[in-house]
Design a protein around this motif. Structure first.
Motif, PDB file in Angstrom:
ATOM      1  N   SER A  47      -0.406   6.756   2.189  1.00 41.18           N
ATOM      2  CA  SER A  47       0.628   6.050   2.946  1.00 41.18           C
ATOM      3  C   SER A  47       0.180   5.718   4.368  1.00 41.18           C
ATOM      4  O   SER A  47      -0.427   6.540   5.054  1.00 41.18           O
ATOM      5  N   LEU A  48       0.499   4.493   4.778  1.00 38.29           N
ATOM      6  CA  LEU A  48       0.231   4.041   6.139  1.00 38.29           C
ATOM      7  C   LEU A  48       1.546   3.692   6.848  1.00 38.29           C
ATOM      8  O   LEU A  48       1.601   2.808   7.696  1.00 38.29           O
ATOM      9  N   GLU A  49       2.589   4.440   6.505  1.00 36.76           N
ATOM     10  CA  GLU A  49       3.909   4.179   7.100  1.00 36.76           C
ATOM     11  C   GLU A  49       3.958   4.556   8.575  1.00 36.76           C
ATOM     12  O   GLU A  49       4.605   3.890   9.380  1.00 36.76           O
ATOM     13  N   LYS A  50       3.264   5.636   8.941  1.00 35.90           N
ATOM     14  CA  LYS A  50       3.350   6.152  10.311  1.00 35.90           C
ATOM     15  C   LYS A  50       2.171   5.697  11.172  1.00 35.90           C
ATOM     16  O   LYS A  50       1.033   5.666  10.706  1.00 35.90           O
ATOM     17  N   GLY A  51       2.470   5.372  12.433  1.00 31.30           N
ATOM     18  CA  GLY A  51       1.427   5.121  13.421  1.00 31.30           C
ATOM     19  C   GLY A  51       1.081   6.414  14.122  1.00 31.30           C
ATOM     20  O   GLY A  51       1.642   7.467  13.785  1.00 31.30           O
TER      21      GLY A  51
ATOM     22  N   VAL B 278       0.832  -1.202   0.000  1.00 34.97           N
ATOM     23  CA  VAL B 278       0.000   0.000   0.000  1.00 34.97           C
ATOM     24  C   VAL B 278       0.868   1.254   0.000  1.00 34.97           C
ATOM     25  O   VAL B 278       0.623   2.206  -0.750  1.00 34.97           O
ATOM     26  N   ASN B 279       1.893   1.255   0.828  1.00 33.11           N
ATOM     27  CA  ASN B 279       2.781   2.414   0.902  1.00 33.11           C
ATOM     28  C   ASN B 279       3.520   2.651  -0.410  1.00 33.11           C
ATOM     29  O   ASN B 279       3.693   3.789  -0.838  1.00 33.11           O
ATOM     30  N   ALA B 280       3.918   1.570  -1.038  1.00 33.13           N
ATOM     31  CA  ALA B 280       4.606   1.682  -2.338  1.00 33.13           C
ATOM     32  C   ALA B 280       3.652   2.192  -3.406  1.00 33.13           C
ATOM     33  O   ALA B 280       4.014   3.056  -4.225  1.00 33.13           O
ATOM     34  N   TYR B 281       2.418   1.664  -3.407  1.00 33.86           N
ATOM     35  CA  TYR B 281       1.418   2.102  -4.390  1.00 33.86           C
ATOM     36  C   TYR B 281       1.043   3.564  -4.168  1.00 33.86           C
ATOM     37  O   TYR B 281       0.812   4.316  -5.118  1.00 33.86           O
ATOM     38  N   ALA B 282       0.985   3.979  -2.896  1.00 35.44           N
ATOM     39  CA  ALA B 282       0.664   5.368  -2.587  1.00 35.44           C
ATOM     40  C   ALA B 282       1.747   6.294  -3.124  1.00 35.44           C
ATOM     41  O   ALA B 282       1.461   7.358  -3.685  1.00 35.44           O
ATOM     42  N   LYS B 283       3.004   5.870  -2.959  1.00 37.68           N
ATOM     43  CA  LYS B 283       4.135   6.679  -3.435  1.00 37.68           C
ATOM     44  C   LYS B 283       4.162   6.761  -4.948  1.00 37.68           C
ATOM     45  O   LYS B 283       4.427   7.815  -5.535  1.00 37.68           O
ATOM     46  N   ALA B 284       3.859   5.626  -5.600  1.00 32.40           N
ATOM     47  CA  ALA B 284       3.897   5.571  -7.064  1.00 32.40           C
ATOM     48  C   ALA B 284       2.655   6.172  -7.705  1.00 32.40           C
ATOM     49  O   ALA B 284       2.661   6.499  -8.902  1.00 32.40           O
ATOM     50  N   GLY B 285       1.589   6.286  -6.913  1.00 30.11           N
ATOM     51  CA  GLY B 285       0.346   6.826  -7.462  1.00 30.11           C
ATOM     52  C   GLY B 285      -0.446   5.823  -8.269  1.00 30.11           C
ATOM     53  O   GLY B 285      -1.306   6.199  -9.078  1.00 30.11           O
ATOM     54  N   GLU B 286      -0.176   4.538  -8.053  1.00 29.32           N
ATOM     55  CA  GLU B 286      -0.894   3.495  -8.789  1.00 29.32           C
ATOM     56  C   GLU B 286      -1.118   2.274  -7.905  1.00 29.32           C
ATOM     57  O   GLU B 286      -0.166   1.707  -7.353  1.00 29.32           O
ATOM     58  N   ASP B 287      -2.383   1.902  -7.763  1.00 35.30           N
ATOM     59  CA  ASP B 287      -2.753   0.715  -6.993  1.00 35.30           C
ATOM     60  C   ASP B 287      -2.807  -0.466  -7.966  1.00 35.30           C
ATOM     61  O   ASP B 287      -3.792  -0.667  -8.661  1.00 35.30           O
ATOM     62  N   LYS B 288      -1.743  -1.263  -8.004  1.00 36.42           N
ATOM     63  CA  LYS B 288      -1.656  -2.347  -8.979  1.00 36.42           C
ATOM     64  C   LYS B 288      -2.569  -3.528  -8.652  1.00 36.42           C
ATOM     65  O   LYS B 288      -2.839  -4.356  -9.516  1.00 36.42           O
ATOM     66  N   ASP B 289      -3.034  -3.595  -7.406  1.00 41.38           N
ATOM     67  CA  ASP B 289      -3.885  -4.730  -7.027  1.00 41.38           C
ATOM     68  C   ASP B 289      -5.370  -4.480  -7.287  1.00 41.38           C
ATOM     69  O   ASP B 289      -6.053  -5.326  -7.855  1.00 41.38           O
TER      70      ASP B 289
END
Length: 588
Positions: free
Chosen positions: A508-512, A488-499
């Motif tokens: 991004s859900l990197e931070k709590g 999810v974080n990678a897709y958020a950065k790239a701007g494309e949800d491949k799934d």
């Protein structure tokens, strides 16, 4: 001897003191607590000479619009009987029981024995509604459609009454998030959202309902949507958030206006204020039973019953407008038209949503359509069925995962698609995950604090600093969940949800810290109902208008098709409620 006499005297003094204390302790103000629908209800009970004279609610998290008339009714009953051994108010049992138990707690803590109440019929007689009344227009139902219709008719000079079978106004409108779709609205302009139009909104709605909705009715709603929103804003004084919109599943743009407070309470409270200004009476605890026909076949009124089962007649010289909502809370009626939606499903709806208007209209020859189309809301409380407004973070980037920690559907898909996908997962439930970055956009935690606290208390929501801690709480496969978040974080950065091709783009859900909420689908909307035309006239089986009968809102079946897109209910009920009121208001 002297010692014995001293003991006797002391004992006598003690008895006198006890009697004095007992006599003195016949009054005061005492606090008590009971558990309501959304948490504790704290009251202060005033007792004077052994009689309850006043009950103040000090703290509560119940719906304010719904609870206030319930508290008022219960206070009158308790004071009249001088006892908290009263029945819960029908339609608000959980709130009633919390209030009643809080009063009992206060009385118990007082240590006072309440005196027997004097029997008096005065209060009861004062409240009684006349057995027969005459109006130009009678509106059945006090949700958004009912108030809109009543206000428009009253402003046209008609004498109007609203009948409501529950002890409080609002219906499903009150329980909803209150969001309203309107293409080309003022908030879109402020946020720089360009390209939306009536045509695109029309196409989204038709497609979202599998092209089953009546095109001319959907087109009219799309064309009138912005006008309806501006009417709420300018005439009714509803406040919408100036810098935030939702993009519900199935929509091409962020176009849903959000009322302050993120609930329909803002709409209903302002509509009621306008109705009060116009002196429109609202008869609570009055259940419409049958439509009255004259010899020519015109609908000329409604028979009803009050809470004492007295028969009442409300004559309507010009018209009756039905705005009673759908049948989501009527399990037998659901099963009659679609066996899938049986007792296994809870409902997000008001307990009053039982199809009354549909049945009454059918009895006078009204045509029905699309009755098998029943929608579930995907993210609801799995214990109670209540809609989760806290989980509106889904519209701003929250993701859905299953027990195995994997995503399984696009989070902005249609409600029916998401619901079916959830039911196909382990246990028939899912988890919604978001963080503070997403909540800062949605602002749902602040808007729905009572729900947040309730879900935490029920162990249906956890807040944790790390994803490992959050996953452990619900026994979700932590390695799989971490892998999902990495994607999810990678897709958020790239701007494309491949799934799943998230149409608004993942966040991004990197931070709590992280929030994980357990949820399951619950029956939410019934798309089928009465056949109406552009004038909101109710049609019979031959397609002819039934004279004097109009309808608007969820009890109609020609607009939403097989599936209603989020934010379309408020647009529908306000638009067609207003049209109904304008039509009868123009009658000579």
């Amino acid at each position: 001897m002297k010692r014995s006499l001293k003991v006797i005297l002391l004992s006598f003094v003690a008895v006198l003191l006890m009697i004095g204390c007992s006599a003195a302790k016949k009054g005061g103000t005492f606090e008590g607590v009971g558990s309501g629908k959304h948490g504790d209800i704290k009251v202060a009970v005033t007792i004077t000479d052994g009689a309850i004279t006043k009950i103040d609610v000090l703290e509560q998290d119940e719906n304010k619009v719904l609870s206030e008339p319930v508290y008022e009714e219960l206070q009158d009953m308790i004071i009249a009987q001088n006892s908290a051994d009263v029945e819960a108010v029908s339609g608000a049992s959980a709130t009633s029981e919390g209030y009643i138990n809080a009063v009992k707690d206060a009385v118990e803590k007082s240590g006072i024995t309440l005196v027997a109440a004097k029997k008096s019929k005065q209060a009861k007689e004062k409240e009684q509604i006349p057995a027969e009344q005459d109006f130009d227009v009678v509106v059945v139902g006090s949700g958004g459609a009912g108030f809109s219709a009543a206000i428009e008719a009253a402003e046209a000079g008609k004498k109007v009454a609203i009948l409501e079978k529950l002890p409080a106004i609002g219906g499903n409108t009150l329980l909803s998030g209150g969001e309203m779709n309107a293409p080309g609205n003022w908030v879109q302009k402020k946020l720089g959202i360009e390209g939306d139009s009536v045509d695109i909104y029309y196409q989204d709605t038709m497609k979202g309902g599998d092209n089953v909705g009546d095109p001319k009715m959907v087109r009219l709603m799309a064309e009138k949507a912005l006008e309806s929103a501006e009417w709420l804003r300018d005439d009714i004084k509803v406040e919408f958030l100036p810098d935030q919109l939702f993009q519900f599943g199935g929509h091409s743009f962020k176009r849903a206006l959000i009322p302050v407070g993120h609930t329909g309470a803002e709409l209903i409270s302002k509509l009621k204020m306008k109705a009060d200004e116009l002196k429109i009476p609202v008869f609570l605890n009055v259940k419409a039973e049958k439509l009255i026909k004259d010899d020519s076949g015109k609908i000329v009124g409604v028979t009803a019953t009050d809470r004492e089962k007295r028969e009442l007649t409300f004559n309507a010289k010009d018209a009756v407008i039905l705005t009673t909502g759908g049948f989501g809370s009527n399990v037998e009626m659901r099963k009659q038209y679609n066996k899938e939606y049986d007792e296994r499903y809870h409902s997000t709806d008001s307990v009053g949503t039982t199809g009354d208007g549909i049945v009454m209209a059918q009895e006078v020859g009204a045509a029905l359509t699309n009755m098998e189309s029943i929608q579930t809301y995907p993210i609801a409380n799995p214990k109670t069925g209540m809609i989760s407004l806290l989980a509106d973070t889904r519209f701003d980037g929250a993701i859905l995962v299953n027990q195995e920690g994997k995503r399984f559907v696009e989070e902005l898909e249609r409600r029916d698609v998401i619901s079916k996908a959830i039911l196909a997962q382990t246990g028939g439930y899912c988890y919604q995950i978001w963080n503070d970055d997403i909540d800062a956009i949605s602002k749902t935690k602040e808007a729905h604090k009572a729900e947040y606290d309730e879900l935490i208390r029920e162990k249906l929501l956890v807040k944790a600093d790390t994803i490992e801690e959050a996953a452990k709480f619900f026994d979700i496969d932590v390695d799989s969940l971490k892998e999902t978040l990495t994607k999810v974080n990678a897709y958020a950065k790239a701007g494309e949800d491949k799934d799943f091709h998230h149409r608004a783009g993942l966040v991004s859900l990197e931070k709590g810290p992280y929030y994980i909420e357990k949820a399951a689908p619950s029956v939410h909307h019934t798309m089928g109902g009465l056949v109406i035309n552009e004038k909101t006239e109710v049609l019979d089986e031959s397609g002819k208008a039934i004279p004097g009968l109009y309808a608007a809102g969820e009890l109609t079946g020609v607009i939403q098709g097989k599936n209603r897109l989020g934010g379309n209910a408020i647009t529908d009920i306000i638009t067609y409620g207003r049209i109904a009121g304008q039509q009868v208001g123009a009658m000579k």
